[in-house]
Each structure stands twice: as C-alpha cells, then as structure tokens.
Design an enzyme around this catalytic site. Structure first.
Site, PDB file in Angstrom:
ATOM      1  CG  ASP A   1      -2.048  -0.965   1.132  1.00 40.24           C
ATOM      2  OD1 ASP A   1      -2.358  -1.391   0.004  1.00 40.24           O
ATOM      3  OD2 ASP A   1      -2.632  -1.305   2.178  1.00 40.24           O
TER       4      ASP A   1
ATOM      5  CE  LYS B   1      -8.245  -0.599  -2.924  1.00 43.25           C
ATOM      6  NZ  LYS B   1      -7.326  -1.629  -2.431  1.00 43.25           N
TER       7      LYS B   1
END
Length: 411
Positions: free
Chosen positions: A196, A218
């Site tokens: 991430d 994200k």
C-alpha cells in the site's frame, strides 16, 4: 574436524541414559522433533519425571545395559558419572549409533548445537574443538536477534514446490522500527511484496533487487488497482510457489480489507497468515500525546470509517462524553461528521484534534472544537493521511494541566 548435519528424529528411537538436570534440559528438543523417546535411569529428577509423563516416553528404572540401545538412532548419555558415560559412548561407537556424551562433548560422535530458529530456517552453533556452551549460546542469541529483525538474507533461492504462501503484514503507522520483528523477518523471506502507499514503505529499499514489488496503493477517489485485482495478484503469485507479503499500513484487519484478502486466499487453497500491526486508531493520536482512553475522561473508543455512511451507533458515540470517536480517512467527511454530531445534540465546544502524517517528520496536530473544526481545518489546509479524534481526550492540556504539550507540534 566437525561436520554439521541436520538429522530428522521424527518417529525415530532416541535413548536418553540418565534422568537428571542435563537430560531434562535436552529432552524438550527431542520431544519437539517428535522422537520416540526411551529413558533409562535408576531415578528421575522431578522435572524429568514431568517431561516423561507429558511426552508419553518410556522409562526403565535401572542402570543402563547395552541391549537398551537396540534400535536407537541417537543416544544421549548424561548419568553424571563420566566413566559410565564413556562406556555407553563406546557401545554406541561399536554399534555405529550416534551418541551425545554430555559429560564430555568432544568424545561423543554427535553434539547438540545451540540452536535458533526463524520460520523454517534453523541455525546451530557448535565449537569445532573442545566444548564452550556459553560462547555458543551467546553467538546463537546474536544470530537469532538478526534473524528476527530480518537483517540476514532469509529469502529462499529455490521456489517451493506446489503452492507458496501469503502473509498479510501490518506495517504500523509508518516508521520501520514500529513494525513487528515477525513482519521484518517475513519481508526478508519474501519473493513478492504487494504494498500500500501508507505504512513503512522505506523498508522496500532494503529488499533484494530481484524481489518483485507491486504498488497497489489507493488514494481517496483513486483506486488504480481494484480489490479483485489485488486478490488475483496474491493468489497467482502464491500458486507459482512464491512467498508473498501483503504489506499494509496500520493493522490488516482495521479498515485494511485484510479479511477479504484472507477469504480470497483460503477460497483459492492458498496458505495465509496475518501479522498484526500498530493500528493508526491508537498510534497516531498517541504520537500527538492523545490517549484514546483516559481514566476519568474516556472509558471507551468508537472507530469510524470516514468514507462510510454515518450510523446511529456513531451518532450515539459522538453524543456520549465518555466515548472517544476516532475517524480514519475522514478529512472529506468533516462536514457530514459535524452535522451528525449537531443532530445528536453534541455541544459546540466538544474538543476535536486532527493529527496529520502521524509518526513522521511532517506530523502536525490541529486542536479545535466541534463548532470551529470545519473552518480551522480549511484554514490549516488539513489533508490526508489524517486521524480525527473527537472527545474530551482531545482537549489541550489533558495530560499536562498547565497546557504545555512537550514534543507535540500543534496549531
């Protein structure tokens, strides 16, 4: 010259001659191996007696005879009588049975190494000439510490046959030294890291050059790699026999969709485990000197995903002055959060703190109130990643009554 071998004793006969303290220290290792243990000794020390009972080992209560060695793969002799031990070692030599002679390790045909483990890696330390168990133990401990911290090259050079595995690793709020030692070790073993954008991304620079790093980070309103694609990446790489680490910020099971990823792996028949991480729910407010619970101030915590709809439970928590409400991913949701709080009758003066980029050199804390938070956040230019804390624990001076907050950058 000593040759070091790894010997599997699972299901194989190990004869332990002697039932004192030395035998009691060594026996747990043989038990862990799943060996078929037979003990021969006139008497057993209390600790040894308990070990024999728990392991279901056999005990012959007399002095050892040569035929007690029948069928043994390994003999451990520690009678406390060096001459008797030497006799048993001689029987083993004649029968070509490996023997650990605890009274004089240099005269046995085998030695018990000072051992440390990390995952499926086992490191044993022995002295080549003479016996020096304290030195071996200290060296073992030093190597063990490096293994646990992922500071040694643990990665396999040959892919596993069949399916590999996936480990979901919670990386905590960002700094590498706030990761767990298990997480660091698994990263050192990884063939693929699926990462991430938040969390300890600095550790990626420590990986070997040929480790595949896949960025699936994200951002609010921008998800370049869908969750279904992430699942497919994890499963496909593991099915190719690779060790995959899914590196996440915070904890995998706190708004990290870790549960969905575990379910996808299990459905595909891929082994998967989860390594906890420090969740930003607690660690980021903590970086700003804000305890999410505090005796006499807040007795509970309510955690909110700022991107989700505000529920009746959240309205009730906001209205309860003994509950701390912690909002993740909530900067854009501030107007909705404030409106819900007002609808629930929360006073305008309820303290609010917004902690941006916690545990980094750019950390900043904006302290305000429910009535002023929207204007103050806009004036300060508050941006994600940020954690919003609503409740009395966010009041300035809570921990230091004079209002001075040591080590906390506030606006």
């Amino acid at each position: 010259m000593t040759t070091i071998l790894g010997i599997t004793l699972t299901g194989r006969r190990v004869v332990m001659v002697g039932g004192g303290a030395v035998a009691a220290r060594r026996m747990p290792r043989f038990v862990a191996e799943g060996a078929d243990i037979a003990v021969v000794a006139p008497a057993l020390a209390e600790e040894m007696r308990e070990l024999v009972a728990r392991a279901g080992a056999t005990w012959t209560a007399r002095e050892v005879r040569e035929d007690d060695l029948d069928g043994a793969w390994l003999v451990h002799v520690a009678t406390g009588d060096a001459r008797r031990d030497a006799v048993v070692a001689g029987w083993c030599e004649a029968r070509r049975i490996l023997c650990v002679n605890a009274s004089d390790g240099a005269h046995g045909t085998a030695r018990v190494a000072a051992e440390t483990r990390s995952g499926d890696v086992v490191v044993g330390v022995l002295s080549d000439a003479g016996v020096d168990p304290r030195r071996a133990a200290r060296l073992r401990d030093a190597i063990g510490a490096l293994l646990r911290e992922g500071m040694l090259p643990l990665r396999r050079r040959r892919l596993a046959r069949g399916v590999g595995r996936v480990d979901l690793v919670g990386g905590g709020p960002g700094p590498a030294d706030l990761m767990t030692v298990r997480g660091r070790r698994l990263l050192a073993e990884a063939d693929v890291v699926v990462a991430d954008r938040l969390g300890p991304t600095d550790v990626l620079g420590d990986l070997e050059p040929d480790v595949e790093v896949i960025d699936v980070g994200k951002r609010p309103g921008h998800h370049p790699v869908s969750q279904a694609e992430i699942h497919a990446i994890l499963v496909s790489r593991a099915r190719a026999g690779k060790r995959v680490v899914r590196l996440k910020g915070g904890d995998p099971f706190v708004y990290g969709r870790g549960g969905e990823e575990v379910a996808a792996c299990l459905a595909a028949g891929v082994p998967v485990e989860v390594v906890p991480g420090l969740t930003s729910v607690v660690s980021v407010p903590e970086a700003a000197g804000i305890p999410v619970t505090h005796r006499g101030t807040a007795a509970g915590v309510h955690v909110v995903n700022g991107q989700a709809a505000i529920t009746p439970a959240t309205r009730a928590a906001l209205a309860d002055d003994a509950i701390t409400t912690v909002v993740l991913m909530g900067v854009a949701a501030l107007p909705r959060l404030v409106a819900a709080a007002r609808d629930a009758g929360v006073p305008e003066g309820r303290p609010v703190a917004i902690v941006e980029r916690g545990h980094t050199s750019e950390q900043r804390t904006t302290r305000t109130s429910l009535g002023a938070v929207i204007a103050d956040a806009a004036a300060a230019g508050v941006r994600n990643p940020a954690v919003i804390v609503v409740g009395e624990v966010a009041r300035a001076g809570l921990l230091l009554p004079d209002g001075v907050e040591a080590g906390v950058a506030s606006q």
